[in-house]
Write a protein that holds these residues in place. Structure first.
Motif, short mmCIF file in Angstrom:
data_model
loop_
_atom_site.label_atom_id
_atom_site.label_comp_id
_atom_site.label_asym_id
_atom_site.label_seq_id
_atom_site.Cartn_x
_atom_site.Cartn_y
_atom_site.Cartn_z
N GLY A 243 -24.07 89.10 6.88
CA GLY A 243 -23.90 88.41 8.14
C GLY A 243 -23.44 86.98 8.04
N HIS A 244 -23.41 86.39 6.84
CA HIS A 244 -23.02 84.99 6.70
C HIS A 244 -21.50 84.84 6.79
N LEU A 245 -21.07 83.78 7.48
CA LEU A 245 -19.65 83.52 7.70
C LEU A 245 -19.09 82.58 6.64
N PHE A 246 -17.87 82.88 6.17
CA PHE A 246 -17.17 82.05 5.20
C PHE A 246 -15.69 82.01 5.54
N CYS A 247 -15.03 80.94 5.10
CA CYS A 247 -13.57 80.95 5.10
C CYS A 247 -13.11 82.04 4.13
N LYS A 248 -11.97 82.62 4.39
CA LYS A 248 -11.46 83.65 3.49
C LYS A 248 -11.26 83.09 2.08
N SER A 249 -10.66 81.91 1.98
CA SER A 249 -10.39 81.32 0.66
C SER A 249 -11.69 80.96 -0.06
N CYS A 250 -12.69 80.48 0.70
CA CYS A 250 -13.98 80.12 0.08
C CYS A 250 -14.71 81.35 -0.42
N ALA A 251 -14.68 82.43 0.38
CA ALA A 251 -15.34 83.67 -0.03
C ALA A 251 -14.68 84.23 -1.28
N CYS A 252 -13.35 84.16 -1.33
CA CYS A 252 -12.63 84.66 -2.51
C CYS A 252 -12.94 83.83 -3.74
N ALA A 253 -13.00 82.52 -3.56
CA ALA A 253 -13.31 81.64 -4.69
C ALA A 253 -14.72 81.91 -5.22
N ALA A 254 -15.68 82.13 -4.30
CA ALA A 254 -17.06 82.39 -4.71
C ALA A 254 -17.18 83.71 -5.45
N ALA A 255 -16.31 84.67 -5.11
CA ALA A 255 -16.36 86.00 -5.74
C ALA A 255 -15.39 86.11 -6.92
N SER A 256 -14.67 85.01 -7.22
CA SER A 256 -13.71 84.98 -8.34
C SER A 256 -12.59 86.01 -8.18
N VAL A 257 -12.03 86.08 -6.97
CA VAL A 257 -10.87 86.93 -6.72
C VAL A 257 -9.77 86.08 -6.09
N MET A 258 -8.55 86.56 -6.17
CA MET A 258 -7.42 85.85 -5.59
C MET A 258 -7.45 85.93 -4.06
N ILE A 259 -6.91 84.91 -3.40
CA ILE A 259 -6.90 84.91 -1.94
C ILE A 259 -6.10 86.09 -1.39
N PHE A 260 -4.97 86.40 -2.03
CA PHE A 260 -4.14 87.49 -1.53
C PHE A 260 -4.80 88.85 -1.74
N GLU A 261 -5.81 88.92 -2.62
CA GLU A 261 -6.55 90.17 -2.80
C GLU A 261 -7.57 90.39 -1.70
N GLY A 262 -8.15 89.30 -1.20
CA GLY A 262 -9.14 89.39 -0.14
C GLY A 262 -10.55 89.57 -0.66
N PRO A 263 -11.57 89.22 0.15
CA PRO A 263 -12.96 89.31 -0.29
C PRO A 263 -13.40 90.72 -0.69
N LYS A 264 -12.82 91.74 -0.09
CA LYS A 264 -13.24 93.11 -0.38
C LYS A 264 -12.88 93.54 -1.80
N ALA A 265 -12.03 92.74 -2.47
CA ALA A 265 -11.66 93.06 -3.85
C ALA A 265 -12.72 92.60 -4.85
N ALA A 266 -13.75 91.93 -4.37
CA ALA A 266 -14.80 91.42 -5.25
C ALA A 266 -15.55 92.57 -5.90
N CYS A 267 -16.09 92.32 -7.07
CA CYS A 267 -16.85 93.35 -7.78
C CYS A 267 -18.18 93.60 -7.06
N SER A 268 -18.77 94.75 -7.32
CA SER A 268 -19.99 95.14 -6.61
C SER A 268 -21.18 94.23 -6.91
N GLY A 269 -21.10 93.49 -8.01
CA GLY A 269 -22.21 92.62 -8.37
C GLY A 269 -22.12 91.21 -7.80
N SER A 270 -21.06 90.92 -7.05
CA SER A 270 -20.89 89.58 -6.46
C SER A 270 -21.97 89.31 -5.42
N LYS A 271 -22.45 88.07 -5.41
CA LYS A 271 -23.55 87.69 -4.52
C LYS A 271 -23.07 86.76 -3.41
#
Length: 331
Positions: A243-271
């Motif tokens: 439920g927590h809101l993030f900028c797309k770029s910030c969420a991608c950076a926190a999950a160590s994925v590229m912006i063009f990949e999107g947050p859903k590309a993050a690995c299952s262990g990302s917090k």
């Protein structure tokens, strides 16, 4: 009018045209369970007083291990809350899809005969908002009554469990998305976002931008629109499964994925960067209507952030293909 009577009238008024396929809180049945518990408590207190084991002015309660409530009350309420949250998110997604696809909107218009698409959409929005508010209030009222009957804080603890299981509908990102959609829709049709029939409002002028939902009794529920990572107004916002809101770029950076990949590309262990919950990226919700609302109301800020994001995407893309080229060539 007591809430129980108001809730019963609401169910009767909307049963055929809206609530036929929607779950709702069985408020009367849960009250009967509590009534049974109250009778058991009164009998026990009376027995203890008659036998000199208690004080009539300070009754003791069997609240900590009430088999009736443990087996019926909380299990039923948890299922109802889960069904309500699922039904609400499904109806909101369906409404937004109809609004985006004009062919489907035309089919809906034909089905609804002479009712205009604008009126149908506005009516659906209002009924969904009322559905959320009435059922959320029913849950809060019945939990408060539980604590009163049992002289406990188990009802309050159950609220925390609802939040942890993401079935607290008032904290659903789909409610924020519906509120943004309703404001956008009202403005696009010549209405005002702060009109009396719209319980949602958005204030972006303060240092803490927020969206507000006005509940009955002048109770305000506020949703913070500040990204907890960059501490600025969320840009192209995503809501994670928690439920927590993030900028797309910030969420991608926190999950160590590229912006063009999107947050859903993050690995299952990302917090989540806020609550540290695992596996919340796979259920991330792209807040399209909220993004549109913020873009309209903060044009200069949006242009500045868009330029920064384009530059960052270009940098990440170049870096990505450099790595791929080295990998393919072998050096």
């Amino acid at each position: 009018m007591k809430f129980g009577e108001a809730f019963t009238e609401y169910l009767k008024a909307h049963q055929e045209r809206f609530l036929e396929d929607c779950s709702h809180v069985e408020y009367k049945r849960l009250k009967k369970v509590l009534k049974c518990c109250r009778k058991c408590r009164d009998l026990k207190d009376s027995y203890e007083v008659d036998n000199g084991e208690g004080d009539a002015l300070s009754p003791r309660c069997q609240c900590e291990s009430c088999p009736v409530c443990d087996q019926k009350f909380f299990s039923e309420l948890a299922k109802e809350a889960s069904d309500i949250a699922g039904c609400f998110s499904s109806r909101v997604r369906h409404l937004l899809n109809l609004h985006e696809h004009k062919i489907q909107r035309f089919i809906t218009f034909v089905r609804q005969c002479f009712q205009s698409p604008q009126q149908a959409t506005e009516q659906e929005c209002r009924m969904l908002i009322e559905y959320v508010i009435m059922n959320a209030l029913a849950i809060r009222k019945i939990l408060k009554k539980y604590d009163k009957v049992h002289s406990s804080d188990n009802g309050r603890k159950f609220k925390s469990k609802m939040l942890s299981k993401h079935i607290e509908v008032l904290q659903s990102p789909w409610l924020i998305e519906l509120g943004a959609f309703y404001i956008n829709f009202s403005n696009s049709n010549g209405g005002r976002s702060d009109e009396p029939l719209n319980p949602f409002s958005c204030d972006l002028s303060t240092t803490e931008p927020k969206m507000t939902l006005m509940l009955p009794g002048m109770v305000k529920l506020e949703y913070n629109l500040t990204c907890p990572i960059c501490l600025e107004l969320v840009f192209k916002p995503y809501a994670l499964g928690c439920g927590h809101l993030f900028c797309k770029s910030c969420a991608c950076a926190a999950a160590s994925v590229m912006i063009f990949e999107g947050p859903k590309a993050a690995c299952s262990g990302s917090k989540c960067s806020v609550c540290r919950e695992v596996g919340v990226y796979c259920n991330a919700v792209h807040m399209i209507e909220l993004s549109l609302l913020l873009k309209k109301q903060c044009k200069e800020y949006w242009k500045e952030r868009a330029a920064e994001e384009r530059a960052e995407i270009s940098r990440q893309t170049k870096m990505y293909w450099d790595v791929q080229s080295k990998y393919m060539i072998g050096y």
